[in-house]
Enzyme design. Structure first.
Site, PDB file in Angstrom:
ATOM      1  N   HIS A 180       0.762  -1.190  -0.163  1.00  0.00           N
ATOM      2  CA  HIS A 180      -0.085   0.059   0.223  1.00  0.00           C
ATOM      3  C   HIS A 180       0.879   1.226  -0.029  1.00  0.00           C
ATOM      4  O   HIS A 180       1.937   1.374   0.296  1.00  0.00           O
ATOM      5  CB  HIS A 180      -1.027   0.033   1.149  1.00  0.00           C
ATOM      6  CG  HIS A 180      -0.293   0.448   2.417  1.00  0.00           C
ATOM      7  ND1 HIS A 180      -1.226   0.731   3.587  1.00  0.00           N
ATOM      8  CD2 HIS A 180       0.950   0.355   3.080  1.00  0.00           C
ATOM      9  CE1 HIS A 180      -0.119   0.989   4.740  1.00  0.00           C
ATOM     10  NE2 HIS A 180       1.050   0.466   4.539  1.00  0.00           N
ATOM     11  N   CYS A 199       5.936   5.958   4.617  1.00  0.00           N
ATOM     12  CA  CYS A 199       4.674   5.384   4.246  1.00  0.00           C
ATOM     13  C   CYS A 199       4.194   5.952   2.929  1.00  0.00           C
ATOM     14  O   CYS A 199       3.189   5.212   2.294  1.00  0.00           O
ATOM     15  CB  CYS A 199       3.500   5.324   5.354  1.00  0.00           C
ATOM     16  SG  CYS A 199       4.077   4.176   6.955  1.00  0.00           S
ATOM     17  N   HIS A 205       4.841   0.179  -0.360  1.00  0.00           N
ATOM     18  CA  HIS A 205       5.600  -0.887   0.587  1.00  0.00           C
ATOM     19  C   HIS A 205       4.743  -1.963   1.140  1.00  0.00           C
ATOM     20  O   HIS A 205       3.365  -1.880   1.071  1.00  0.00           O
ATOM     21  CB  HIS A 205       6.191  -0.106   1.819  1.00  0.00           C
ATOM     22  CG  HIS A 205       5.410   0.482   2.527  1.00  0.00           C
ATOM     23  ND1 HIS A 205       4.567   1.584   2.479  1.00  0.00           N
ATOM     24  CD2 HIS A 205       4.701  -0.048   3.843  1.00  0.00           C
ATOM     25  CE1 HIS A 205       3.677   1.825   3.280  1.00  0.00           C
ATOM     26  NE2 HIS A 205       3.689   0.898   4.140  1.00  0.00           N
ATOM     27  N   HIS A 207       3.332  -5.135   4.005  1.00  0.00           N
ATOM     28  CA  HIS A 207       3.014  -5.770   5.181  1.00  0.00           C
ATOM     29  C   HIS A 207       2.369  -6.953   5.171  1.00  0.00           C
ATOM     30  O   HIS A 207       1.690  -7.313   4.060  1.00  0.00           O
ATOM     31  CB  HIS A 207       2.085  -4.789   5.970  1.00  0.00           C
ATOM     32  CG  HIS A 207       2.268  -3.382   6.162  1.00  0.00           C
ATOM     33  ND1 HIS A 207       3.241  -3.206   7.052  1.00  0.00           N
ATOM     34  CD2 HIS A 207       1.923  -2.221   5.631  1.00  0.00           C
ATOM     35  CE1 HIS A 207       3.520  -1.814   7.193  1.00  0.00           C
ATOM     36  NE2 HIS A 207       2.696  -1.219   6.265  1.00  0.00           N
ATOM     37  N   ASP A 241      -5.319 -10.326  -0.959  1.00  0.00           N
ATOM     38  CA  ASP A 241      -4.018 -10.958  -0.699  1.00  0.00           C
ATOM     39  C   ASP A 241      -3.032 -11.029  -2.004  1.00  0.00           C
ATOM     40  O   ASP A 241      -3.344 -11.306  -3.145  1.00  0.00           O
ATOM     41  CB  ASP A 241      -4.144 -12.698  -0.380  1.00  0.00           C
ATOM     42  CG  ASP A 241      -3.050 -13.305   0.067  1.00  0.00           C
ATOM     43  OD1 ASP A 241      -1.940 -12.620   0.624  1.00  0.00           O
ATOM     44  OD2 ASP A 241      -2.888 -14.454  -0.089  1.00  0.00           O
ATOM     45  N   HIS A 242      -1.903 -10.500  -1.699  1.00  0.00           N
ATOM     46  CA  HIS A 242      -0.787 -10.345  -2.850  1.00  0.00           C
ATOM     47  C   HIS A 242      -1.343  -9.205  -3.785  1.00  0.00           C
ATOM     48  O   HIS A 242      -1.202  -9.530  -5.018  1.00  0.00           O
ATOM     49  CB  HIS A 242      -0.589 -11.723  -3.433  1.00  0.00           C
ATOM     50  CG  HIS A 242       0.647 -12.507  -2.547  1.00  0.00           C
ATOM     51  ND1 HIS A 242      -0.006 -13.151  -1.482  1.00  0.00           N
ATOM     52  CD2 HIS A 242       1.761 -12.893  -2.689  1.00  0.00           C
ATOM     53  CE1 HIS A 242       0.848 -13.825  -1.021  1.00  0.00           C
ATOM     54  NE2 HIS A 242       2.196 -13.623  -1.653  1.00  0.00           N
ATOM     55  N   GLU A 288      -1.486  -4.443  11.240  1.00  0.00           N
ATOM     56  CA  GLU A 288      -0.339  -3.902  10.248  1.00  0.00           C
ATOM     57  C   GLU A 288       1.051  -4.478  10.586  1.00  0.00           C
ATOM     58  O   GLU A 288       1.708  -4.807   9.513  1.00  0.00           O
ATOM     59  CB  GLU A 288      -0.557  -2.694   9.881  1.00  0.00           C
ATOM     60  CG  GLU A 288       0.424  -2.142   8.851  1.00  0.00           C
ATOM     61  CD  GLU A 288      -0.044  -0.636   8.701  1.00  0.00           C
ATOM     62  OE1 GLU A 288      -0.708  -0.248   7.961  1.00  0.00           O
ATOM     63  OE2 GLU A 288       0.636   0.414   9.356  1.00  0.00           O
TER      64      GLU A 288
HETATM   65 NI    NI Z   1       2.492   0.841   5.792  1.00  0.00          NI
END
Ligand code: NI
Length: 298
Positions: A180, A199, A205, A207, A241-242, A288
């Site tokens: 995100h 961020c 990046h 998580h 997901d992914h 997160e």
């Molecule tokens: Ni983040």
């Protein structure tokens, strides 16, 4: 009015206990190993547990029982002496769990954890001097089943008769990986960087998110963990997901994929499918990182 919560850990291990030697059970006996029992060297049964609770030999599993009592403390400052809770759990649940595991091993049919909790709750209640507000069995860090008598929960399933003794709460945790970027188009690049720091990295990046889903079910129409898993797979995993949440997911086309907004969006996606199966979504909690999570609704 306040609540006191106490977790009691029991180590459950498979061995051949002396107490089954004379029975006709043909499988290797399953034995609940609980060192909280009174012993000559520990006459009060005041076992001092480490983080794992009573140590199991070999590959013993650790199960947790959380007892929540409500009320007002007396002049000692105690609502209830926690050793009273420990003794109650350790006297009531080991034989129930042991018998349930034996039956499960013999029949191949998973035992009904809700039923085990309900019968245990009746016995526990008689041993506690304060009212029982909730009782939860946590089989692992990722799955639990609880009974909850707190009045704030009664609105979750409006159709449920008020005479229903408790709501059963099934809780399971899932995980997904996603990218995100936190960014507001109405801000300048410098303002975005000042607001979101790293961020705001232009290429995003990642998580490893965890999502915990709590579902309230009535005793008469139990919803299974399998049903919850299927809904989470369809509504959350296949969407997020992914994926890059900003670029791949329309749910975040106009809102920042912060952990707060992810929790809110996931709740919105799950509430109707769970209701269609007879459950009521109690809460969603999204992590997160290990240190940052959001629960919705609060
Ligand atoms: Ni983040």
């Amino acid at each position: 009015m306040l609540e006191l919560a106490r977790t009691v850990r029991l180590a459950i291990t498979a061995c051949t206990p002396q107490d089954t030697a004379a029975t006709t059970v043909t499988i290797t006996g399953l034995h609940v190993k609980d060192r909280g029992d009174a012993r000559p060297s520990d006459p009060g049964g005041r076992f001092k547990p480490g983080l794992a609770g009573a140590a199991a030999l070999g590959l013993g599993a650790i199960g947790e029982f959380e007892v929540v009592c409500r009320g007002e403390p007396d002049r000692t400052g105690y609502l209830i002496d926690i050793t009273t809770i420990d003794r109650a759990v350790r006297s009531v649940f080991p034989p129930l769990v042991r018998d349930a595991l034996r039956a499960e091993a013999l029949t191949g049919t998973p035992f009904d954890a809700g039923e085990l909790l309900r019968s245990g709750a009746t016995a526990i209640r008689a041993l506690l001097p304060a009212p029982l507000a909730a009782l939860t069995y946590r089989a692992s860090p990722f799955r639990s089943i609880g009974l909850d008598w707190r009045p704030t929960l009664s609105s979750l399933i409006p159709a449920m008769p008020s005479s229903t003794p408790a709501l059963t709460i099934l809780t399971e945790t899932f995980e997904f990986a996603a990218s995100h970027r936190l960014h507001l188009p109405e801000l300048t690049d410098a303002e975005n960087l000042a607001t979101f720091g790293k961020c705001n990295n232009p290429n995003g990046h990642g998580h490893n998110y965890r999502i915990e889903v709590g579902v309230a079910v009535g005793d008469d129409a139990p919803m299974s963990f399998d049903a919850i898993g299927a809904i989470v797979d369809a509504e959350i995993m296949r969407r997020f997901d992914h994926k890059h949440l900003n670029l791949d997911c329309p749910e975040f086309a106009t809102i920042n994929p912060s952990v707060e907004n992810i929790a809110r969006v996931c709740h919105g996606l799950l509430v109707a499918p769970i209701a269609a199966r007879g459950g009521a979504l109690h809460f969603v909690r999204v992590w997160e990182t290990e240190k940052t999570s959001c629960r919705y609704p609060a």
